[in-house]
Design a protein around this motif. Structure first.
Motif, PDB file in Angstrom:
ATOM      1  N   LEU A   1       0.844  -1.206   0.000  1.00 22.95           N
ATOM      2  CA  LEU A   1       0.000   0.000   0.000  1.00 22.95           C
ATOM      3  C   LEU A   1       0.869   1.242   0.000  1.00 22.95           C
ATOM      4  CD1 LEU A   1      -2.783   1.426   0.376  1.00 22.95           C
ATOM      5  CD2 LEU A   1      -2.342   1.311   2.848  1.00 22.95           C
ATOM      6  N   VAL A   2       1.853   1.273   0.915  1.00 20.51           N
ATOM      7  CA  VAL A   2       2.687   2.462   1.114  1.00 20.51           C
ATOM      8  C   VAL A   2       3.765   2.538   0.034  1.00 20.51           C
ATOM      9  CG1 VAL A   2       4.336   3.591   2.657  1.00 20.51           C
ATOM     10  CG2 VAL A   2       2.252   2.557   3.585  1.00 20.51           C
ATOM     11  N   GLY A   3       3.872   3.702  -0.564  1.00 18.06           N
ATOM     12  CA  GLY A   3       4.941   3.950  -1.519  1.00 18.06           C
ATOM     13  C   GLY A   3       4.623   3.590  -2.955  1.00 18.06           C
ATOM     14  N   GLY A  35       1.498   8.416   7.503  1.00 18.25           N
ATOM     15  CA  GLY A  35       0.049   8.532   7.630  1.00 18.25           C
ATOM     16  C   GLY A  35      -0.560   9.599   6.756  1.00 18.25           C
ATOM     17  N   LYS A  36       0.129   9.990   5.702  1.00 22.93           N
ATOM     18  CA  LYS A  36      -0.380  10.988   4.768  1.00 22.93           C
ATOM     19  C   LYS A  36      -0.622  10.334   3.415  1.00 22.93           C
ATOM     20  CE  LYS A  36       0.270  14.443   7.694  1.00 22.93           C
ATOM     21  NZ  LYS A  36      -0.872  15.132   8.342  1.00 22.93           N
ATOM     22  N   VAL A  37      -1.700  10.738   2.762  1.00 21.19           N
ATOM     23  CA  VAL A  37      -1.969  10.316   1.395  1.00 21.19           C
ATOM     24  C   VAL A  37      -2.160  11.577   0.556  1.00 21.19           C
ATOM     25  CG1 VAL A  37      -4.464  10.076   1.872  1.00 21.19           C
ATOM     26  CG2 VAL A  37      -3.471   8.988  -0.144  1.00 21.19           C
ATOM     27  N   ALA A  38      -1.609  11.563  -0.650  1.00 22.35           N
ATOM     28  CA  ALA A  38      -1.702  12.732  -1.522  1.00 22.35           C
ATOM     29  C   ALA A  38      -1.709  12.272  -2.970  1.00 22.35           C
ATOM     30  CB  ALA A  38      -0.534  13.690  -1.268  1.00 22.35           C
ATOM     31  N   GLU A  46      -8.704  -2.689   7.793  1.00 17.23           N
ATOM     32  CA  GLU A  46      -9.564  -1.535   8.026  1.00 17.23           C
ATOM     33  C   GLU A  46      -8.796  -0.249   7.708  1.00 17.23           C
ATOM     34  OE1 GLU A  46     -10.902  -1.742  12.036  1.00 17.23           O
ATOM     35  OE2 GLU A  46     -12.124  -3.540  11.713  1.00 17.23           O
ATOM     36  N   MET A  47      -9.508   0.745   7.191  1.00 14.16           N
ATOM     37  CA  MET A  47      -8.872   2.008   6.845  1.00 14.16           C
ATOM     38  C   MET A  47      -9.870   3.151   6.996  1.00 14.16           C
ATOM     39  SD  MET A  47      -7.325   3.415   3.196  1.00 14.16           S
ATOM     40  CE  MET A  47      -5.798   2.480   3.233  1.00 14.16           C
ATOM     41  N   ARG A  55      -4.429  19.090  -6.829  1.00 13.71           N
ATOM     42  CA  ARG A  55      -3.695  18.233  -5.917  1.00 13.71           C
ATOM     43  C   ARG A  55      -4.471  18.169  -4.607  1.00 13.71           C
ATOM     44  NH1 ARG A  55      -0.050  14.886  -7.627  1.00 13.71           N
ATOM     45  NH2 ARG A  55       0.990  14.958  -5.630  1.00 13.71           N
ATOM     46  N   TYR A  56      -4.503  16.986  -3.973  1.00 17.27           N
ATOM     47  CA  TYR A  56      -5.188  16.836  -2.684  1.00 17.27           C
ATOM     48  C   TYR A  56      -4.251  16.172  -1.687  1.00 17.27           C
ATOM     49  CZ  TYR A  56      -5.704  11.829  -3.470  1.00 17.27           C
ATOM     50  OH  TYR A  56      -5.438  10.497  -3.663  1.00 17.27           O
ATOM     51  N   PHE A  57      -4.646  16.247  -0.423  1.00 16.02           N
ATOM     52  CA  PHE A  57      -3.830  15.688   0.657  1.00 16.02           C
ATOM     53  C   PHE A  57      -4.747  15.404   1.845  1.00 16.02           C
ATOM     54  CE2 PHE A  57      -3.050  20.060  -0.572  1.00 16.02           C
ATOM     55  CZ  PHE A  57      -3.783  20.761   0.377  1.00 16.02           C
ATOM     56  N   ALA A  58      -4.465  14.300   2.549  1.00 18.23           N
ATOM     57  CA  ALA A  58      -5.289  13.897   3.695  1.00 18.23           C
ATOM     58  C   ALA A  58      -4.477  12.972   4.575  1.00 18.23           C
ATOM     59  CB  ALA A  58      -6.566  13.199   3.230  1.00 18.23           C
ATOM     60  N   SER A  59      -4.937  12.777   5.798  1.00 20.43           N
ATOM     61  CA  SER A  59      -4.339  11.788   6.686  1.00 20.43           C
ATOM     62  C   SER A  59      -5.103  10.476   6.528  1.00 20.43           C
ATOM     63  CB  SER A  59      -4.419  12.261   8.139  1.00 20.43           C
ATOM     64  OG  SER A  59      -5.773  12.464   8.513  1.00 20.43           O
ATOM     65  N   TYR A  60      -4.466   9.367   6.929  1.00 21.04           N
ATOM     66  CA  TYR A  60      -5.160   8.079   6.893  1.00 21.04           C
ATOM     67  C   TYR A  60      -4.651   7.207   8.031  1.00 21.04           C
ATOM     68  CZ  TYR A  60      -1.080   5.587   5.006  1.00 21.04           C
ATOM     69  OH  TYR A  60       0.150   5.015   4.855  1.00 21.04           O
ATOM     70  N   GLU A  61      -5.496   6.232   8.423  1.00 15.01           N
ATOM     71  CA  GLU A  61      -5.124   5.261   9.450  1.00 15.01           C
ATOM     72  C   GLU A  61      -5.488   3.866   8.965  1.00 15.01           C
ATOM     73  OE1 GLU A  61      -6.817   6.164  13.220  1.00 15.01           O
ATOM     74  OE2 GLU A  61      -5.730   8.059  13.452  1.00 15.01           O
ATOM     75  N   VAL A  62      -4.633   2.890   9.269  1.00 10.18           N
ATOM     76  CA  VAL A  62      -4.842   1.507   8.856  1.00 10.18           C
ATOM     77  C   VAL A  62      -4.719   0.599  10.064  1.00 10.18           C
ATOM     78  CG1 VAL A  62      -3.803  -0.418   7.584  1.00 10.18           C
ATOM     79  CG2 VAL A  62      -4.141   1.769   6.450  1.00 10.18           C
TER      80      VAL A  62
END
Length: 523
Positions: free
Chosen positions: A169-171, A202-205, A223-224, A212-219
């Motif tokens: 998921l990451v990267g 913990g950032k998604v962009a 679950e997300m 361009r958008y940006f938000a935080s996320y938790e996994v």
């Protein structure tokens, strides 16, 4: 077991009594489930298909089975909620289905509407979805699933799906393929790109298609949750793009779970509905740091990612001579920089000293120039340049800007932004203006800050030589340093050996190829 045709049923009826007796005998003897030839019968009738996944092996065509196209994958996932979904080879699809013993039927399939140029793929996809609608029964044998139509003819044959190794998921760079709105699965508008990159912090962009958008996320396991998304505030004119962007950003906030199968990332809402489906993107070839026109998209201040104020433009061009320059939104700026691998440091920035009447623009400019001094590393992904601080935080994010058409050297009024003196970039003194106008007859004239000057020049390709400059003989007492600045400027004209123009930027270079005078076209 295939449904028997009517004529087969009639031939079988006289043997029914024998079959009943034979069945009783076999049961009493503890039959082994072998076929008459003694081989094991591994056919499983009525196997529960819910929760299984399959890959298409072949389908019927002109009375015989045809193998699925090599290099393509058609999948079928039979969900627990009686919804079938998967890839039809090019497009994602879904349909309801009903099971009753060995009987199975599918509701009308809905799919995205992309076109894939692989020869024969769209024809295969059309045939697959058409045959799915004709299915009436099934059989599972040796991990092979066969679907039959109402005549008992095999129309689709699948092999058990073996999930590929999932991408992290990451990267990973993810590109949106389709999204769920209302009761439909909608493909992304052709010519637009919606992306997502999940970072370890913990950032998604990414790009929402326009902004361009940006938000935080938790996994937590599968679950997300994704926090409210912020974005830049540009408006795009292409039909449907802003509506698509709004739908996408809204759906991000409804994500509750996710799955990754191979190179496909899928998000589900609290009802288990597939709302967003991404494919792994192949990162584009990175643009070069040097010589690319970069435009600032967002910057990091405090704990917030802030988009550039609408209607302002902050730019950066890194040159081979270790200088970076551009617009800070109001003033032109310039600084030295050093690169070692992915490490980068940027020296203190100098700038012109115009007053910005808009306080917000002035504050943005001050913040930008301050952040330049905190840069410790950089990364380029395709047409995105990120400058990071010592903590790895992306403090400045740029996008590649289209190179504007270059203005002509001759006839344009060029205004000096800065000059180089003993390896130091010097801004023009506030309140003074130095100009240059190159005429077709080989004359350059303008203001040296206090006096008017004039000189001859010669061009050969990009090579340039400027003869000794003459000038009027006025003396200006103010502002302080104006006469020294004028003298330096006129002497630097004699050091010019070549020039470059990019858009509205003119640079005069010395024999080493180093910039000695930097101008901007006067509007």
């Amino acid at each position: 077991m295939r449904p028997m045709k009517k004529n087969t049923m009639r031939r079988t009826l006289p043997l029914l009594g024998v079959a009943v007796v034979l069945s009783a005998c076999l049961l009493a003897a503890g039959c082994t489930g072998q076929t008459p030839d003694g081989t094991d019968n591994e056919t499983v009738q009525g196997t529960d298909l819910n929760g299984t996944a399959w890959d298409l092996l072949s389908y019927t065509q002109n009375g015989s089975m045809k193998d699925a196209l090599a290099g393509t994958t058609v999948t079928l996932v039979l969900g627990e909620n009686n919804t079938a979904s998967g890839s039809a080879g090019c497009n994602a699809y879904s349909a309801s289905y009903t099971l009753d013993g060995t009987a199975i039927t599918f509701g009308p399939a809905v799919s995205t509407l992309m076109y894939c140029p692989i020869e024969g793929l769209m024809e295969q996809e059309s045939a697959y979805l058409r045959f799915l609608d004709t299915v009436k029964s099934y059989e599972v044998k040796d991990e092979t699933l066969t679907f039959f139509d109402e005549n008992g003819t095999a129309v689709l044959v699948f092999g058990k799906h073996v999930p590929p190794q999932p991408e992290p998921l990451v990267g990973t760079d993810w590109t949106l393929v389709s999204y769920h709105t209302g009761d439909a699965i909608v493909s992304v508008i052709a010519g637009t790109e919606v992306t997502a990159v999940f970072e370890e912090d913990g950032k998604v962009a990414g790009s929402a298609g326009c902004n361009r958008y940006f938000a935080s996320y938790e996994v937590n396991g599968t679950e997300m949750t994704i926090g409210p998304a912020g974005s830049t505030l540009m408006a795009c004119q292409k039909e449907g793009v802003m509506e698509q962007e709004s739908a996408y950003l809204g759906l991000l906030g409804t994500v509750k779970t996710f799955t990754i199968e191979g190179e496909t990332l899928t998000f589900f809402d609290e009802n288990g509905t597939r709302i967003l489906e991404f494919a792994k993107a192949v990162p584009p070839q990175p643009e070069p740091l040097v010589g690319t026109n970069w435009t600032l998209v967002s910057y990091h201040t405090g704990d917030a990612i802030v988009p550039v104020i609408a209607g302002t433009e902050i730019t950066a061009v890194f040159n081979e001579d270790g200088q970076v320059a551009g617009s800070a939104g109001c003033n032109r700026y310039f600084a030295s920089y050093e690169v070692n691998g992915t490490e980068m440091t940027i020296g203190p920035a100098g700038s012109t000293l115009m007053a910005c009447l808009n306080e917000d623009v002035a504050e943005q400019e001050s913040t930008f120039l301050g952040l330049l001094g905190t840069v410790k590393s950089f990364a380029i992904e395709g047409d995105r340049l990120s400058l990071m601080d010592e903590n790895g935080t992306a403090v400045l994010v740029f996008a590649k800007a289209e190179t504007p058409a270059s203005l002509p050297l001759v006839g344009t009024t060029w205004v000096l932004d800065a000059y180089h003196l003993d390896d130091i970039v010097m801004p023009v003194i506030e309140g003074t203006e130095i100009t240059a106008v190159f005429d077709e007859d080989g004359k350059v004239t303008g203001s040296a800050g206090c006096n008017r000057y004039f000189a001859s020049y010669n061009l050969t390709g990009s090579s340039m030589e400027i003869g000794p400059a003459g000038s009027t003989k006025m003396f200006c007492a103010e502002p302080e340093g104006i006469m020294e600045q004028e003298s330096t400027y006129l002497s630097l004209l004699g050091a010019v050996k070549s020039y470059t123009i990019e858009g509205d930027q003119l640079e005069l270079l010395d024999e080493r190829g180093w910039r000695v005078l930097a101008f901007t076209a006067k509007v």
